[in-house]
Design a protein around this motif. Structure first.
Motif, mmCIF file in Angstrom:
data_model
loop_
_atom_site.group_PDB
_atom_site.id
_atom_site.type_symbol
_atom_site.label_atom_id
_atom_site.label_comp_id
_atom_site.label_asym_id
_atom_site.label_seq_id
_atom_site.Cartn_x
_atom_site.Cartn_y
_atom_site.Cartn_z
ATOM 1 N N LYS A 1 42.182 49.936 48.442
ATOM 2 C CA LYS A 1 41.367 48.939 48.091
ATOM 3 C C LYS A 1 40.755 49.021 46.630
ATOM 4 N N SER A 2 41.095 48.032 45.870
ATOM 5 C CA SER A 2 40.817 48.126 44.431
ATOM 6 C C SER A 2 39.944 46.959 43.784
ATOM 7 N N HIS A 3 39.682 46.053 44.559
ATOM 8 C CA HIS A 3 38.836 44.909 44.406
ATOM 9 C C HIS A 3 37.528 44.878 44.768
ATOM 10 N N PHE A 4 36.577 45.375 44.153
ATOM 11 C CA PHE A 4 35.213 45.513 44.496
ATOM 12 C C PHE A 4 34.338 44.170 44.254
ATOM 13 N N GLY A 5 33.341 43.976 45.028
ATOM 14 C CA GLY A 5 32.405 42.869 44.754
ATOM 15 C C GLY A 5 30.949 43.189 44.808
ATOM 16 N N VAL A 6 29.980 42.338 44.273
ATOM 17 C CA VAL A 6 28.632 42.514 44.395
ATOM 18 C C VAL A 6 28.187 41.159 44.340
ATOM 19 N N ASP B 1 26.279 50.572 36.270
ATOM 20 C CA ASP B 1 26.489 51.694 37.038
ATOM 21 C C ASP B 1 27.728 51.704 37.898
ATOM 22 N N LEU B 2 27.614 50.825 38.523
ATOM 23 C CA LEU B 2 28.652 50.356 39.805
ATOM 24 C C LEU B 2 29.898 50.297 38.888
ATOM 25 N N LEU B 3 30.271 49.532 37.781
ATOM 26 C CA LEU B 3 31.268 49.479 37.187
ATOM 27 C C LEU B 3 31.847 50.960 36.600
ATOM 28 N N GLN B 4 30.949 51.591 36.131
ATOM 29 C CA GLN B 4 31.184 52.907 35.693
ATOM 30 C C GLN B 4 32.009 53.925 36.959
ATOM 31 N N ALA B 5 31.483 53.497 38.236
ATOM 32 C CA ALA B 5 32.030 54.553 38.967
ATOM 33 C C ALA B 5 33.434 54.028 39.613
ATOM 34 N N LEU B 6 33.779 52.775 39.305
ATOM 35 C CA LEU B 6 35.029 52.252 39.760
ATOM 36 C C LEU B 6 35.941 52.953 39.489
ATOM 37 N N PRO B 7 37.281 53.163 40.217
ATOM 38 C CA PRO B 7 38.613 53.832 39.853
ATOM 39 C C PRO B 7 39.365 53.138 38.660
ATOM 40 N N GLU B 8 39.578 53.751 37.822
ATOM 41 C CA GLU B 8 40.607 52.953 36.818
ATOM 42 C C GLU B 8 41.646 51.965 37.140
ATOM 43 N N GLY B 9 41.417 50.722 36.774
ATOM 44 C CA GLY B 9 42.322 49.756 37.083
ATOM 45 C C GLY B 9 41.755 48.717 38.211
ATOM 46 N N SER B 10 40.856 49.122 38.463
ATOM 47 C CA SER B 10 39.796 48.172 39.530
ATOM 48 C C SER B 10 39.268 46.832 38.956
ATOM 49 N N THR B 11 39.189 46.059 39.842
ATOM 50 C CA THR B 11 38.470 44.757 39.621
ATOM 51 C C THR B 11 37.272 44.746 40.338
ATOM 52 N N LEU B 12 36.179 44.191 39.584
ATOM 53 C CA LEU B 12 34.685 44.189 40.100
ATOM 54 C C LEU B 12 34.516 42.805 39.973
ATOM 55 N N THR B 13 34.133 41.834 41.145
ATOM 56 C CA THR B 13 33.884 40.595 40.891
ATOM 57 C C THR B 13 32.403 40.467 41.140
ATOM 58 N N LEU C 1 34.420 35.920 49.614
ATOM 59 C CA LEU C 1 35.778 35.668 50.452
ATOM 60 C C LEU C 1 36.856 35.022 49.674
ATOM 61 N N GLN C 2 36.574 33.997 49.076
ATOM 62 C CA GLN C 2 37.424 33.141 48.185
ATOM 63 C C GLN C 2 38.041 33.990 47.129
ATOM 64 N N LYS C 3 37.244 34.777 46.429
ATOM 65 C CA LYS C 3 37.819 35.648 45.327
ATOM 66 C C LYS C 3 38.853 36.846 45.670
ATOM 67 N N GLY C 4 39.028 37.047 46.917
ATOM 68 C CA GLY C 4 39.766 38.236 47.341
ATOM 69 C C GLY C 4 39.020 39.717 47.252
ATOM 70 N N VAL C 5 37.925 39.737 47.267
ATOM 71 C CA VAL C 5 37.261 41.077 47.253
ATOM 72 C C VAL C 5 37.532 41.816 48.444
ATOM 73 N N GLN C 6 37.726 43.121 48.568
ATOM 74 C CA GLN C 6 38.361 43.842 49.304
ATOM 75 C C GLN C 6 37.084 44.861 49.843
ATOM 76 N N LEU C 7 36.172 45.548 48.909
ATOM 77 C CA LEU C 7 35.135 46.201 49.414
ATOM 78 C C LEU C 7 33.859 45.567 48.530
ATOM 79 N N LEU C 8 32.708 45.506 49.486
ATOM 80 C CA LEU C 8 31.498 44.908 48.968
ATOM 81 C C LEU C 8 30.474 45.803 48.808
#
Length: 186
Positions: A36-41, A54-66, A84-91
């Motif tokens: 899972k590489s699409h994070f959301g907040v 800070d959250l962005l800095q912690a994300l693995p390379e190539g991830s997406t943050l919505t 849900l609509q944006k396809g976030v995989q981890l909140l």
């Protein structure tokens, strides 16, 4: 009718951001929920910009943050639908957002709205009370807390020490992509 305004930003890793709070929980989330590489907040971005950094800095390379920018309590339900609509995989829940933070009833609402599709995590024990799958951070004493209703508690023994290192400045890493959306009508 709500129309999200979308802004894509390529964010480079900088030395000024410290992923002290989110690094271990993001690493653990990657181990518990692999692939899972699409994070959301959901947060008030204007007031939680540093925590989002800070959250962005912690994300693995190539991830997406919505980032769903909710400024008012009335936007929370729509914000959950947007996640849900944006396809976030981890909140992720932020520990100090003025509206959707670990322990707030609005965080519980968002987590309950998406929990059948998206695992959520936080950095404080209150995140587990919100219905998150896991929590890990300074407030947990760096102990990984798992919600046994959502995650197999046996995984606790599998996750080993988490090591956070900063990437060298000269490294050519693919930065995480940030998608900023707002449930405000235009």
């Amino acid at each position: 009718m709500f129309r999200p305004s979308t802004l894509f930003i390529l964010a480079a890793l900088t030395a000024t951001l410290a992923a002290e709070d989110f690094g271990p929980v993001v690493k653990a989330a990657g181990l518990v929920f692999p692939g899972k590489s699409h994070f959301g907040v959901v947060c008030n971005y204007g007031r939680s910009r540093a925590a989002v950094g800070d959250l962005l800095q912690a994300l693995p390379e190539g991830s997406t943050l919505t980032v769903v920018d909710a400024h008012d309590y009335s936007q929370v339900a729509t914000a959950g639908a947007m996640v849900l609509q944006k396809g976030v995989q981890l909140l992720a829940l932020l520990p100090n957002d003025p509206i959707v933070r670990d322990g707030s009833p609005f965080a519980t609402g968002i987590v309950n709205q998406v929990k059948h599709n998206i695992p959520a995590f936080g950095t404080t024990p209150a995140a587990i009370k919100n219905g998150c799958a896991m929590a890990l951070g300074a407030a947990t004493g760096w102990e990984l807390l798992l919600n046994p209703a959502l995650v197999d508690p046996a995984l606790k023994g599998i996750i080993g020490p988490i090591e956070i290192t900063k990437a060298p400045q000269a490294a050519a890493l693919e930065p995480a992509k940030v998608q900023l959306v707002s449930p405000a009508s235009h």
